[in-house]
Design an enzyme around this catalytic site. Structure first.
Site, PDB file in Angstrom:
ATOM      1  N   LYS A 199       0.881  -1.156   0.000  1.00  0.00           N
ATOM      2  CA  LYS A 199       0.000   0.000   0.000  1.00  0.00           C
ATOM      3  C   LYS A 199       0.925   1.213   0.000  1.00  0.00           C
ATOM      4  O   LYS A 199       1.522   1.569   1.011  1.00  0.00           O
ATOM      5  CB  LYS A 199      -0.913  -0.015   1.229  1.00  0.00           C
ATOM      6  CG  LYS A 199      -2.071   0.993   1.155  1.00  0.00           C
ATOM      7  CD  LYS A 199      -1.603   2.406   1.438  1.00  0.00           C
ATOM      8  CE  LYS A 199      -2.693   3.436   1.238  1.00  0.00           C
ATOM      9  NZ  LYS A 199      -2.165   4.822   1.396  1.00  0.00           N
ATOM     10  N   SER A 257       2.130   5.654  12.624  1.00  0.00           N
ATOM     11  CA  SER A 257       1.636   6.156  13.911  1.00  0.00           C
ATOM     12  C   SER A 257       1.073   5.026  14.770  1.00  0.00           C
ATOM     13  O   SER A 257       0.683   3.966  14.259  1.00  0.00           O
ATOM     14  CB  SER A 257       0.539   7.195  13.680  1.00  0.00           C
ATOM     15  OG  SER A 257      -0.624   6.584  13.159  1.00  0.00           O
ATOM     16  N   GLY A 261      -1.310   1.884  13.524  1.00  0.00           N
ATOM     17  CA  GLY A 261      -0.929   0.509  13.806  1.00  0.00           C
ATOM     18  C   GLY A 261      -1.960  -0.228  14.632  1.00  0.00           C
ATOM     19  O   GLY A 261      -2.293  -1.393  14.360  1.00  0.00           O
ATOM     20  N   GLU A 280       5.543  -1.138  13.538  1.00  0.00           N
ATOM     21  CA  GLU A 280       6.460  -0.244  14.254  1.00  0.00           C
ATOM     22  C   GLU A 280       5.725   1.070  14.435  1.00  0.00           C
ATOM     23  O   GLU A 280       5.343   1.705  13.452  1.00  0.00           O
ATOM     24  CB  GLU A 280       7.748  -0.049  13.462  1.00  0.00           C
ATOM     25  CG  GLU A 280       8.760   0.821  14.171  1.00  0.00           C
ATOM     26  CD  GLU A 280       9.867   1.280  13.256  1.00  0.00           C
ATOM     27  OE1 GLU A 280      10.187   2.482  13.282  1.00  0.00           O
ATOM     28  OE2 GLU A 280      10.384   0.434  12.495  1.00  0.00           O
ATOM     29  N   CYS A 318      12.308   7.384  13.555  1.00  0.00           N
ATOM     30  CA  CYS A 318      11.687   6.606  14.619  1.00  0.00           C
ATOM     31  C   CYS A 318      12.640   6.397  15.785  1.00  0.00           C
ATOM     32  O   CYS A 318      12.221   6.008  16.872  1.00  0.00           O
ATOM     33  CB  CYS A 318      11.199   5.275  14.078  1.00  0.00           C
ATOM     34  SG  CYS A 318      12.356   4.448  12.993  1.00  0.00           S
ATOM     35  N   GLU A 409       5.440  10.629  22.543  1.00  0.00           N
ATOM     36  CA  GLU A 409       6.238  11.070  21.401  1.00  0.00           C
ATOM     37  C   GLU A 409       5.648  12.313  20.742  1.00  0.00           C
ATOM     38  O   GLU A 409       4.439  12.394  20.512  1.00  0.00           O
ATOM     39  CB  GLU A 409       6.319   9.945  20.362  1.00  0.00           C
ATOM     40  CG  GLU A 409       7.131  10.300  19.131  1.00  0.00           C
ATOM     41  CD  GLU A 409       7.141   9.182  18.097  1.00  0.00           C
ATOM     42  OE1 GLU A 409       8.109   9.120  17.320  1.00  0.00           O
ATOM     43  OE2 GLU A 409       6.185   8.380  18.070  1.00  0.00           O
TER      44      GLU A 409
END
Length: 549
Positions: A199, A257, A261, A280, A318, A409
């Site tokens: 995707k 994000s 996820g 992740e 990340c 974060e």
């Protein structure tokens, strides 16, 4: 950000050959659900060709083709699959400057960074080719029959790993090449023998499409069925949810994000046949500076290196060091003052998309609005609409422990310094820290107090992170056999694996044991004559390739 023009009837201008975009089973198709165009994040202007958005029927066509291609793809010998992976790498290299030019304009990232990212992309494909050619990933094990064993004979048992099936890979916004169309997840899944449906990320559709054509060419050149690879684009969350819910899909790889996820994990878990999602998602990558490391010039040197890591690539990594723990000592004060000066002098860099820049501004504003937080520095806004100012905040260890939301974060060049009273307080305080991709220690190992504190911290950090560093800074992930780019939740959805390094392909394999199977029906990896000359574990002992078993 890429925007789209709805076209529910699929009446896009141009033909499938001249509309850059989706590939269904390696074949270019016109989008059945409209088109989108890329946006230059440095200017906010749309540019480039329209890229087709696929409809539900095209999604199903891609998953059906992937399922049909599985058996032919997994039947390849290790040498054949290695050749295929090297072909993909060669085809990407052959795209030359056109690929980097497109990626620069679609991402706002500097040319040098993207040139290096292209090398990393092709390098990891070639690394997986070497791993596949060696054959050890198949994990062949043989326990020969023991017909005379008493009180019960033992059957002949042989084990090898097979691909799980079609894998959906979601392209990442912050790595248009290395974590996207032919990035680490795609390379690992293909190396395992799994057909892949990508995707593509709508922020860099042209980059994805160019790489997708390179992969499709390699599929054809290798004589493989087209269903081995598809590249799809779609609006919103619907395409991702439909792909994950499709019963022909057997695993998912995602970088993005936490919200994205978790949404995919829910869809995968609610299927009649739940499937693994290797996501992740979120990490602040804490750095722990012990008192001895700040002595002498340590405070100034570490502050400079910290801010360089924090602001690198506008903080869009990340592994960006979002939290740095510094003692409440005069040396700690010097570190914070030096870091604040450097952040104040820094200028914002273009972020990947307008929504990412907006989320960064919102995150800094929310942090600044907290009574426990002191905003120590704010840099300058950069040129263009999506280059927000870097920021540095400060909070006490006690306040962080009382409110874990202070450790959430903020994706971008925003860091929080956590002041602690004594290193002995760190292990207990950190037990509530979320799972992380990395954790870093700075200490003077010649200082007995630092060494004792580091030893006390390490067990906590091992439980909380997939990679523990001593010295240095976490930005930058080497593609090697010993690398782990993963970690406990929510850094990833499954902390037992990695998305970088040769171990990554094991996420897409599963073991099958064959009992008393005639040799003619066994997979080649387990046959008596060992036609692929693999190293195999026989009765628990590794037997070099070529020896019969």
């Amino acid at each position: 950000m890429a925007e789209h023009t709805p076209d529910p009837k699929g009446t896009n201008t141009g033909t499938a050959a001249d509309v850059l975009g989706p590939l269904v089973a390696c074949a270019p198709v016109e989008g059945g659900a409209g088109t989108l165009r890329a946006t230059d994040p440095a200017t906010g202007e749309e540019f480039g060709e329209p890229v087709g958005l696929v409809d539900s029927g095209q999604i199903q066509e891609a998953t059906r083709a992937a399922e049909q291609a599985l058996d032919a793809f997994r039947a390849q010998s290790p040498a054949e699959r290695a050749d295929f992976l090297r072909r993909v790498a060669d085809n990407i290299d052959a795209l030359g400057d056109a690929l980097v030019d497109r990626a620069v304009r679609e991402s706002g990232l500097p040319r040098q960074r993207l040139t290096g990212e292209r090398a990393r992309t092709t390098g990891q494909l070639r690394m997986f080719a070497d791993v596949v050619a060696q054959g050890d990933a198949l994990g062949a094990r043989i326990d020969p029959a023991l017909p005379d064993r008493t009180p019960q004979p033992r059957p002949d048992l042989r084990l090898a790993h097979i691909p799980v099936g079609p894998v959906v890979v979601f392209g990442a916004s912050n790595f248009p090449l290395a974590f996207s169309t032919a990035g680490g997840d795609t390379a690992a899944a293909l190396a395992a023998g799994c057909p892949v449906i990508v995707k593509g990320h709508n922020a860099h559709p042209g980059t994805a499409a160019l790489v997708g054509r390179a992969v499709a060419d390699a599929v054809r050149e290798s004589g493989l069925p087209g269903g081995v690879f598809s590249l799809l684009f779609g609006e919103g969350n619907g395409i991702g949810q439909e792909l994950v819910a499709d019963p022909r899909v057997k695993a998912v790889a995602f970088t993005g994000s936490r919200g994205g996820g978790l949404a995919l994990m829910r869809v995968a878990a609610e299927r009649p046949e739940p499937i693994p999602v290797f996501a992740e998602m979120s990490s602040v990558n804490p750095v722990f500076v012990l008192p001895g490391a700040l002595a002498g010039q340590g405070a100034q040197d570490l502050a400079g290196a910290y801010v360089a890591s924090l602001t690198l690539g506008s903080g869009q990594f990340c592994t960006n060091p979002g939290l740095v723990f510094v003692p409440s000592t005069p040396d700690g004060d010097r570190f914070v003052e030096a870091a604040a000066r450097l952040v104040a002098d820094a200028t914002g860099q273009t972020m990947l998309t307008a929504p990412i820049a907006a989320a960064f501004r919102d995150g800094v504003e929310a942090l600044e609005g907290r009574s426990e937080v002191v905003l120590r520095a704010r840099g300058g806004e950069g040129e263009g609409p999506n280059a927000p100012a870097p920021a540095l905040a400060e909070v006490s260890l006690a306040d962080l422990t009382a409110d874990p939301r202070l450790s959430e974060e903020v994706f971008g060049a925003a860091g929080t310094v956590v002041r602690y009273p004594d290193a002995a307080a760190l292990p207990a305080a950190l037990e509530g820290l979320e799972g992380q991709l990395t954790a870093t220690l700075h200490a003077d190992t010649g200082d007995a107090d630092d060494l004792a504190a580091a030893r006390a911290l390490l067990p906590v950090l091992e439980r909380r992170a997939g990679r523990v560093l001593f010295g240095g800074w976490p930005t930058g992930v080497e593609v090697t056999h010993a690398m782990v780019h993963g970690g406990p939740f929510p850094a990833t959805s499954d902390g037992r694996g990695t998305s970088v390094g040769s171990l990554a392909l094991h996420r897409f394999l599963r073991p099958v044991s064959y009992q008393d199977m005639p040799d003619a029906l066994l997979p080649p990896a387990l046959r008596q004559d060992n036609p692929w000359r693999l190293n195999r574990r026989v009765e628990g002992t590794v037997v070099p390739g070529g020896d019969p078993a």
